[in-house]
Design an enzyme around this catalytic site. Structure first.
Site, PDB file in Angstrom:
ATOM      1  N   LYS A 231       7.367   4.849  31.966  1.00 55.24           N
ATOM      2  CA  LYS A 231       7.928   5.413  33.239  1.00 55.24           C
ATOM      3  C   LYS A 231       9.562   5.815  32.954  1.00 55.24           C
ATOM      4  O   LYS A 231      10.095   6.650  33.647  1.00 55.24           O
ATOM      5  CB  LYS A 231       7.968   4.208  34.287  1.00 55.24           C
ATOM      6  CG  LYS A 231       8.636   3.080  33.794  1.00 55.24           C
ATOM      7  CD  LYS A 231       7.466   1.983  33.535  1.00 55.24           C
ATOM      8  CE  LYS A 231       7.807   0.561  32.951  1.00 55.24           C
ATOM      9  NZ  LYS A 231       7.060  -0.340  32.807  1.00 55.24           N
TER      10      LYS A 231
ATOM     11  N   GLU B 293       9.810  -6.756  31.570  1.00 58.26           N
ATOM     12  CA  GLU B 293      10.286  -5.631  30.468  1.00 58.26           C
ATOM     13  C   GLU B 293      11.026  -6.249  29.383  1.00 58.26           C
ATOM     14  O   GLU B 293      11.566  -7.410  29.433  1.00 58.26           O
ATOM     15  CB  GLU B 293      11.099  -4.601  31.200  1.00 58.26           C
ATOM     16  CG  GLU B 293      10.596  -3.801  32.282  1.00 58.26           C
ATOM     17  CD  GLU B 293       9.680  -2.900  31.793  1.00 58.26           C
ATOM     18  OE1 GLU B 293       9.700  -2.177  31.027  1.00 58.26           O
ATOM     19  OE2 GLU B 293       8.346  -3.097  32.300  1.00 58.26           O
TER      20      GLU B 293
ATOM     21  N   LYS C  85      10.277   4.137  38.495  1.00 65.97           N
ATOM     22  CA  LYS C  85       8.816   4.657  39.308  1.00 65.97           C
ATOM     23  C   LYS C  85       9.116   5.193  40.363  1.00 65.97           C
ATOM     24  O   LYS C  85       8.340   6.252  40.842  1.00 65.97           O
ATOM     25  CB  LYS C  85       8.258   3.246  39.335  1.00 65.97           C
ATOM     26  CG  LYS C  85       7.826   2.261  38.208  1.00 65.97           C
ATOM     27  CD  LYS C  85       7.400   1.192  38.500  1.00 65.97           C
ATOM     28  CE  LYS C  85       6.912   0.167  36.894  1.00 65.97           C
ATOM     29  NZ  LYS C  85       6.918  -1.028  37.178  1.00 65.97           N
TER      30      LYS C  85
ATOM     31  N   GLY D   9       4.636 -12.639  30.426  1.00 66.71           N
ATOM     32  CA  GLY D   9       4.610 -11.418  29.651  1.00 66.71           C
ATOM     33  C   GLY D   9       4.666 -10.120  30.763  1.00 66.71           C
ATOM     34  O   GLY D   9       4.239  -8.979  30.357  1.00 66.71           O
TER      35      GLY D   9
ATOM     36  N   VAL E 141       3.290   4.236  36.637  1.00 68.58           N
ATOM     37  CA  VAL E 141       3.758   3.748  38.130  1.00 68.58           C
ATOM     38  C   VAL E 141       2.718   2.738  38.409  1.00 68.58           C
ATOM     39  O   VAL E 141       1.564   3.196  38.864  1.00 68.58           O
ATOM     40  CB  VAL E 141       4.019   5.154  39.245  1.00 68.58           C
ATOM     41  CG1 VAL E 141       4.453   4.340  40.404  1.00 68.58           C
ATOM     42  CG2 VAL E 141       4.975   5.958  38.546  1.00 68.58           C
TER      43      VAL E 141
HETATM   44  N1  HSE Z   1       8.080  -5.056  34.076  1.00 71.08           N
HETATM   45  C1  HSE Z   1       7.128  -4.270  35.007  1.00 71.08           C
HETATM   46  C2  HSE Z   1       6.833  -4.999  36.143  1.00 71.08           C
HETATM   47  C3  HSE Z   1       5.931  -4.239  34.174  1.00 71.08           C
HETATM   48  O1  HSE Z   1       7.342  -6.429  36.274  1.00 71.08           O
HETATM   49  O2  HSE Z   1       6.346  -4.583  37.042  1.00 71.08           O
HETATM   50  C4  HSE Z   1       5.127  -2.737  34.693  1.00 71.08           C
HETATM   51  O3  HSE Z   1       5.800  -1.720  34.560  1.00 71.08           O
END
Ligand code: HSE
Length: 436
Positions: free
Chosen positions: A105, A190, A205, A187, A132
């Site tokens: 993204k 980011e 996004k 997990g 997205v």
């Molecule tokens: N870090 C992003 C989230 C992962 O928490 O939505 C998906 O783009």
């Protein structure tokens, strides 16, 4: 017919998920695509590390450029993330006449105009559904399913980590930092979690969604971005007492004055569907002039959900391999020569309702001063809540909900309220939307 040869850049969570999904649903995917899809090479910085998929069927290299330059690969899947070297790799793949599927993204939001232009000149496709809202087919829905509509606005919970934090603050009354650490452990966050909590990931996004919804070039630099760092669990609780939930939203709206592009915490009425999207789930509401409101919900991150979107893009690209490039679905939904130059609206001209929280001295006349400032600025109050002082405290929280006003009116009123001796510190303000 021989299978399509694919090179995979990045063997992390989503890369491994993609390998597994292609293996697990191999036959069905081939039946849908019309040809088999075969990963022949993958790159990773750490080939020695154990990972969540088998690497038996393809060669593994440390050098992603080797894969991009391999004449055998027809499609490159870019799952490295970040701006560089992803940009260089994608441009080189395009130069080499390869189609690209990416979940990146940040790359599309910031460099998408350059990448799509380059792809058009080379007659190749760049597909980015996984960029997205993870597994939700929101790009396809807007770009193809809603083609007949003029999209009026869209609003989405498009960062799972921020939604998880706000949900935990709401349901468990937990503190921000504690919940963020958990989101990282699970997990979802980011690599740089400030991208999640400061709204950067959601802004990437939203940039993409707004372009395909309104047919405008990607303009990440024009998105107003606020994270969730200033939202306290007290705000979450006060909003609940007033009948609202606080969600971190990306909102894009087109009007005669231009395009609103904004990411910020938002009060939503508790009965609004989006207000009830909890945990790491994502949801996007899209208002089309013909269809009315539509809602898309699902997992916005994670190995298998994101791989679902990557493989959908792969199948689309395989199906279109023999289609004349001029007749493929345009990257940004609208023909590249027909993109609109509607201006991005300054935040001062955006109209919303507000939640305000002030810490004020517990003395006569303070509330009168505050309501006078709001009244003089043309701001009408919808609800007011004054809490008891905490034991030993000489300040009390006052919470106000206002009717809709222009942001510039609120900027002026806020400065005047903060100048009052009785008002301690900054006024917390959170925008409020009905989404109707
Ligand atoms: N870090 C992003 C989230 C992962 O928490 O939505 C998906 O783009």
């Amino acid at each position: 017919m021989s299978s399509v040869k694919v090179g995979l850049l990045g063997l992390g969570t989503v890369g491994a998920g993609t390998v597994n999904l292609l293996e697990r649903n191999n036959d069905e995917i081939a039946r849908r695509a019309g040809r088999g899809i075969e990963i022949i090479a993958a790159s990773t910085r750490h080939p020695e590390r154990p990972r969540g998929c088998s690497t038996e069927g393809f060669r593994v290299t440390r050098d992603p450029f080797e894969i991009v330059d391999d004449p055998e690969t027809e499609i490159i899947i870019e799952l490295i993330g970040g701006y560089e070297p992803a940009r260089e790799l994608v441009l080189r793949a395009i130069d080499n006449g390869k189609h690209v599927v990416t979940a990146n993204k940040a790359l599309i939001a910031k460099h998408g105009n350059e990448i799509f232009e380059h792809a058009r000149s080379k007659g190749v496709a760049v597909a980015f559904e996984a960029a997205v809202a993870g597994g939700i087919p929101i790009i396809k829905s807007i770009r193809e399913g809603l083609t007949g509509n003029r999209i009026e606005w869209l609003a989405g919970i498009i960062n799972g980590t921020a939604n998880y934090i706000l949900s935990e603050m709401f349901y468990a009354g937990r503190e921000f930092g504690e919940v963020l650490a958990e989101a990282q452990r699970l997990g979802y966050a980011e690599a740089d979690p400030t991208f999640d909590v400061e709204g950067v990931d959601a802004a990437h996004k939203l940039t993409i969604l707004a372009s395909i919804a309104f047919g405008i070039p990607l303009q990440y630099g024009n998105v107003h971005v606020e994270g969730i760092g200033h939202v306290t669990r007290e705000d979450v609780a006060y909003a609940e007492q007033l009948g609202y939930r606080i969600k971190h939203l990306g909102i894009a709206r087109q009007s005669e004055d231009g395009i609103e592009l904004r990411v910020h915490p938002t009060l939503l009425p508790e009965r609004q569907l989006l207000a009830n999207v909890d945990g790491v789930m994502n949801a996007v509401m899209v208002m089309g002039d013909a269809v009315g409101p539509t809602l898309y919900y699902g997992a916005g991150a994670g190995a298998a959900p994101t791989a679902s979107a990557v493989v959908a893009d792969l199948v689309d690209v395989v199906r279109a391999l023999n289609v004349d490039p001029e007749h493929r679905v345009p990257h940004l939904a609208f023909q590249s020569t027909a993109l609109s130059d509607a201006p991005a609206m300054p935040m001062a001209s955006v109209e919303t309702a507000y939640y305000l929280r002030l810490e004020v001295a517990d003395q006569p006349g303070v509330l009168a001063d505050i309501t006078r400032i709001l009244g003089n600025s043309g701001i009408s109050i919808e609800a007011i809540l004054q809490k008891e002082p905490a034991p030993g405290a000489d300040h009390v929280p006052v919470i106000l909900l206002t009717h809709r006003v222009f942001e510039r009116q609120m900027d002026e009123a806020q400065a005047q309220m903060e100048a009052l001796d009785a008002v301690q510190g900054r006024v917390t303000r959170i925008r409020s939307e009905q989404l109707q």
